[in-house]
Design a protein around this motif. Structure first.
Motif, PDB file in Angstrom:
ATOM      1  N   ARG A  17       6.624  -7.666  -6.068  1.00 21.27           N
ATOM      2  CA  ARG A  17       6.066  -8.637  -5.134  1.00 21.27           C
ATOM      3  C   ARG A  17       4.535  -8.544  -5.084  1.00 21.27           C
ATOM      4  N   TRP A  18       3.993  -7.307  -5.156  1.00 21.74           N
ATOM      5  CA  TRP A  18       2.548  -7.101  -5.084  1.00 21.74           C
ATOM      6  C   TRP A  18       2.126  -6.249  -6.268  1.00 21.74           C
ATOM      7  N   PRO A  19       1.279  -6.806  -7.135  1.00 25.02           N
ATOM      8  CA  PRO A  19       0.958  -6.080  -8.380  1.00 25.02           C
ATOM      9  C   PRO A  19       0.241  -4.749  -8.165  1.00 25.02           C
ATOM     10  N   SER A  20      -0.431  -4.583  -7.024  1.00 23.79           N
ATOM     11  CA  SER A  20      -1.081  -3.299  -6.782  1.00 23.79           C
ATOM     12  C   SER A  20      -1.191  -3.106  -5.268  1.00 23.79           C
ATOM     13  N   ARG A  21      -1.603  -1.913  -4.879  1.00 22.31           N
ATOM     14  CA  ARG A  21      -1.734  -1.662  -3.445  1.00 22.31           C
ATOM     15  C   ARG A  21      -2.824  -2.517  -2.814  1.00 22.31           C
ATOM     16  N   GLU A  43      -3.417  -5.772  -3.379  1.00 21.18           N
ATOM     17  CA  GLU A  43      -2.769  -7.021  -2.949  1.00 21.18           C
ATOM     18  C   GLU A  43      -1.846  -6.777  -1.755  1.00 21.18           C
ATOM     19  N   LEU A  44      -1.144  -5.649  -1.776  1.00 17.49           N
ATOM     20  CA  LEU A  44      -0.244  -5.329  -0.660  1.00 17.49           C
ATOM     21  C   LEU A  44      -1.045  -5.179   0.639  1.00 17.49           C
ATOM     22  N   ILE A  45      -2.151  -4.463   0.571  1.00 22.15           N
ATOM     23  CA  ILE A  45      -2.974  -4.248   1.770  1.00 22.15           C
ATOM     24  C   ILE A  45      -3.594  -5.569   2.235  1.00 22.15           C
ATOM     25  N   GLU A  46      -4.027  -6.399   1.290  1.00 18.32           N
ATOM     26  CA  GLU A  46      -4.546  -7.724   1.677  1.00 18.32           C
ATOM     27  C   GLU A  46      -3.490  -8.534   2.443  1.00 18.32           C
ATOM     28  N   SER A  47      -2.268  -8.528   1.913  1.00 19.22           N
ATOM     29  CA  SER A  47      -1.194  -9.284   2.577  1.00 19.22           C
ATOM     30  C   SER A  47      -0.897  -8.714   3.957  1.00 19.22           C
TER      31      SER A  47
END
Lengths: 209, 209
Positions: A54-58, A60-64
């Motif tokens: 779902r998130w290519p890296s941490r 992108e995950l943190i941004e979301s």
């Protein structure tokens, strides 16, 4: 053979919510450096490979997790332009001063230093997606209350800047005691300033009452 | 036996300047994490113990290097309030968008997360020390151009916020081509908005010409 079905089962939106909430908790409690995909996987029981799908890296995950997107800021105009403006001011201030953002934003900005092309995501999530709703708010103001010569984008730049300032530059001292009242007073001061900037010259203004 | 003489010789201000310049270079070229007292010592040939005598940790050193203090922002009022205001807008924008600040500020904010009591230094260097000069600027405006009801501190909060926004949130895209013109245009937009906020109502305003 494409899509989620190739990997066994369709994506479950509840898993996304669980992962994002755990990411916010980790940011707030352990900070940016320790908020890794592996840590989120451990905390949630969701497999790291599922999170990476779902998130290519941490980043992108943190941004979301920190900037959930348009939803919270999709504020329908009521015609009371000061009240509407204040909802944007409060929403941005709350966005940046959340524990997850306080921990996440400095880390994201540091990451963008090394990889500036990633910066577009933050910009879109923080501002670009919200601009149409903000323009609609100013456009819905009662005639004679907002000068159409004022550029809504500049007002929004300044409004977001005030929220960033409030979260990251204003003194931490004094926040503990009476912090909520202090924040509300600052929200009002920013609103008052922006309303002053928006007002037409007297000759073009609607009569009071 | 107290003071610098106890350590053999008086402090040389040229050494401070050398150390601060090297710190800015390291931030810009190698980033926050690699800007250590040891690296600055290696780069300058100044002993680490000499640097520690002046700055208790790399955080204080980086704060001094990125935010050199009141000097640059000690802007004497000319009476042309828009021109004076613009000098503050430009000075803050340049302060935050310098390569050293772009690298240093996210790292400092991350460090303050762990040690919030340090945050006071940044606040003082970024704003508190400059407020008297800013208030004097508004007070020196020609009669009828600035409404005394407007709180100078809020104007300055918003002005600094706009600079932080411009350095850290606005898209990087478009900055490369025509970047200087783009920045000047944004400075003008911020000035225009603040001047609109500052203007008195028509009835209280000085006649034009």
């Amino acid at each position: 053979m494409g899509g989620d079905s190739a990997r066994g089962r369709p994506r479950d939106p509840r898993i996304d919510g669980l992962v994002l909430a755990a990411t916010r908790d980790l940011l707030a409690q352990r900070g940016f450096a320790e908020t890794t995909i592996q840590a989120v996987a451990r905390q949630t029981g969701v497999g790291a490979s599922t999170i990476y799908r779902r998130w290519p890296s941490r980043i992108e995950l943190i941004e979301s997790a920190v900037f959930p997107g348009l939803g919270v800021l999709d504020i329908a105009p009521t015609g009371d332009v000061r009240a509407d403006l204040r909802r944007f001011v409060v929403a941005y201030r709350e966005l940046f001063e959340s524990p997850a953002a306080r921990a996440g934003v400095p880390g994201l900005l540091a990451a963008y230093q090394a990889e500036p092309e990633r910066h577009g995501t933050l910009v879109a999530r923080v501002g670009q997606d919200v601009r149409p709703a903000f323009q609609a708010t100013l456009a819905a103001a009662a005639p004679g209350t907002v000068d159409p010569a004022v550029d809504p984008d500049t007002v929004m730049d300044v409004l977001i800047g005030a929220a960033v300032y409030d979260a990251f530059i204003r003194p931490f001292t004094g926040r503990a005691a009476g912090a909520a009242a202090d924040r509300a007073a600052q929200d009002d001061r920013v609103c008052d300033l922006l309303m002053r900037a928006l007002r037409p010259d007297d000759g073009d203004r609607a009569p009071a009452g």
